[in-house]
Enzyme design. Structure first.
Site, PDB file in Angstrom:
ATOM      1  N   HIS A 147       1.447  -9.147   5.504  1.00 35.26           N
ATOM      2  CA  HIS A 147       1.195  -7.833   4.883  1.00 35.26           C
ATOM      3  C   HIS A 147      -0.151  -7.276   5.339  1.00 35.26           C
ATOM      4  O   HIS A 147      -0.261  -6.089   5.695  1.00 35.26           O
ATOM      5  CB  HIS A 147       1.225  -8.001   3.363  1.00 35.26           C
ATOM      6  CG  HIS A 147       0.858  -6.771   2.595  1.00 35.26           C
ATOM      7  ND1 HIS A 147       1.798  -5.925   2.050  1.00 35.26           N
ATOM      8  CD2 HIS A 147      -0.361  -6.241   2.265  1.00 35.26           C
ATOM      9  CE1 HIS A 147       1.190  -4.938   1.426  1.00 35.26           C
ATOM     10  NE2 HIS A 147      -0.122  -5.104   1.532  1.00 35.26           N
ATOM     11  N   GLU A 148      -1.181  -8.125   5.332  1.00 37.06           N
ATOM     12  CA  GLU A 148      -2.518  -7.665   5.733  1.00 37.06           C
ATOM     13  C   GLU A 148      -2.585  -7.369   7.232  1.00 37.06           C
ATOM     14  O   GLU A 148      -3.209  -6.377   7.644  1.00 37.06           O
ATOM     15  CB  GLU A 148      -3.575  -8.707   5.348  1.00 37.06           C
ATOM     16  CG  GLU A 148      -3.638  -9.032   3.864  1.00 37.06           C
ATOM     17  CD  GLU A 148      -3.801  -7.802   2.982  1.00 37.06           C
ATOM     18  OE1 GLU A 148      -4.381  -6.810   3.455  1.00 37.06           O
ATOM     19  OE2 GLU A 148      -3.332  -7.823   1.832  1.00 37.06           O
ATOM     20  N   HIS A 151      -1.133  -4.020   7.790  1.00 38.46           N
ATOM     21  CA  HIS A 151      -2.078  -2.931   7.497  1.00 38.46           C
ATOM     22  C   HIS A 151      -2.904  -2.613   8.752  1.00 38.46           C
ATOM     23  O   HIS A 151      -3.121  -1.438   9.090  1.00 38.46           O
ATOM     24  CB  HIS A 151      -3.033  -3.341   6.374  1.00 38.46           C
ATOM     25  CG  HIS A 151      -2.563  -2.966   4.998  1.00 38.46           C
ATOM     26  ND1 HIS A 151      -2.143  -1.697   4.669  1.00 38.46           N
ATOM     27  CD2 HIS A 151      -2.482  -3.705   3.851  1.00 38.46           C
ATOM     28  CE1 HIS A 151      -1.809  -1.658   3.374  1.00 38.46           C
ATOM     29  NE2 HIS A 151      -1.997  -2.867   2.857  1.00 38.46           N
ATOM     30  N   GLU A 224       1.444   0.971   1.355  1.00 41.56           N
ATOM     31  CA  GLU A 224       1.792  -0.361   0.864  1.00 41.56           C
ATOM     32  C   GLU A 224       3.248  -0.711   1.165  1.00 41.56           C
ATOM     33  O   GLU A 224       3.565  -1.843   1.527  1.00 41.56           O
ATOM     34  CB  GLU A 224       1.535  -0.456  -0.648  1.00 41.56           C
ATOM     35  CG  GLU A 224       0.069  -0.566  -1.020  1.00 41.56           C
ATOM     36  CD  GLU A 224      -0.621  -1.727  -0.341  1.00 41.56           C
ATOM     37  OE1 GLU A 224      -0.113  -2.874  -0.421  1.00 41.56           O
ATOM     38  OE2 GLU A 224      -1.662  -1.500   0.292  1.00 41.56           O
TER      39      GLU A 224
END
Length: 299
Positions: A147-148, A151, A224
């Site tokens: 997820h990071e 980003h 997100e």
């Protein structure tokens, strides 16, 4: 005291850079108008310089600030198998995402969270809390890391800096127009700008800033969902769903404002849903499950 010092350092840098740019552009008399009319062109340039300077100075200092505020320690030479696994996992995901290898760090916090920051895709930082490492399985941690990394790969830091810069510009611009109106029309001041202008501008900047944050938080929530999809691509959709479900059972840790939008999760805003940087976890899980069901139907 550390946060106050870093806040002051950032603002001094913003003012210094903005002042230099304004001098180079020859915009020094925007707020010195002697007539009734505002120099709107100059005012817009003034607002844009300060609006984008604040946003991009914060972005430029984001890695430094993140390390100082959280006490994150970058893993330069892994000391154990867990640290080696973290570095290897992020390296594998970064290669798959097509970005440069981020710095990998751990910060000491009992609550589960993680964040990514940095000025570019190839010079970023991914950090995880000790609480997250203790309370999640490796598959779940891998999904959080994905997820990071997503980003970073999606350019979310730059995107949000641009959005914040535009929002800041119009907040400053319209606050000063409102202050000018109060000073000249309501208080009947006809020479320069009186105290009413500065007080009204300050108050309107707060009001418009609160309203503008609804826009930036909306963008943050959309990012997100994209990062969840990226994490599912890098670590597996089932693992991403499992990680979000695990977070539902735990209280996410607080992050400083500068990193909150890029954490894996955040606490609900006291001001309501419109001011939340992250969508509710149940909505994120439902979105991933819906795409999983579609894939199963196709298969």
């Amino acid at each position: 005291m550390k946060r106050i010092g870093l806040f002051l350092l950032t603002n001094i840098a913003v003012i210094a850079i903005a002042s230099i740019v304004l001098s180079l552009l020859g915009v020094g008399s925007t707020l010195q108008a002697n007539g009734v009319d505002l120099a709107l062109g100059n005012l817009l340039i003034f607002a844009a310089v300060f609006g984008f300077a604040g946003s991009f100075v914060s972005l430029a200092l984001s890695k430094f600030m993140a390390k100082k505020m959280t006490g994150a320690q970058v893993i330069e030479n892994p000391r154990n198998a867990d640290e080696q696994w973290l570095v290897d996992t992020v390296r594998r995901q970064a290669e798959k995402a097509g970005i440069g290898m981020p710095e990998v760090a751990i910060y000491n916090a009992p609550d589960p969270n993680a964040f990514a920051t940095g000025m570019s895709k190839n010079k970023a930082l991914v950090a995880v809390s000790t609480g997250l490492l203790r309370n999640m399985t490796r598959n779940e941690v891998e999904a959080v890391l994905g997820h990071e990394v997503a980003h970073i790969a999606n350019g979310d830091m730059i995107t949000m800096a641009l959005v914040q810069g535009v929002v800041n510009t119009f907040v400053i611009f319209f606050a000063r127009i409102a202050g000018h109106f109060v000073d000249r029309v309501i208080l009947k001041n006809e020479s320069g700008h009186g105290i009413g202008y500065f007080v009204a501008s300050f108050i309107f900047e707060i009001i418009f800033g609160i309203l503008a944050s609804i826009i930036t938080m909306w963008f943050s929530r959309r990012r997100e969902f994209h990062a969840d999809n990226g994490g599912a691509y890098l670590a597996g959709k089932e693992n991403m769903i499992a990680a979000l479900r695990r977070l539902q059972m735990m209280q996410p840790g607080e992050l400083p404002d500068q990193m909150a939008a890029f954490g894996i999760s955040n606490r609900p805003s006291k001001l309501g849903a419109l001011f939340m940087s992250h969508p509710p976890l149940e909505d994120r899980i439902a979105a991933l499950e819906a795409t999983l069901q579609e894939e199963l139907k196709i298969a």
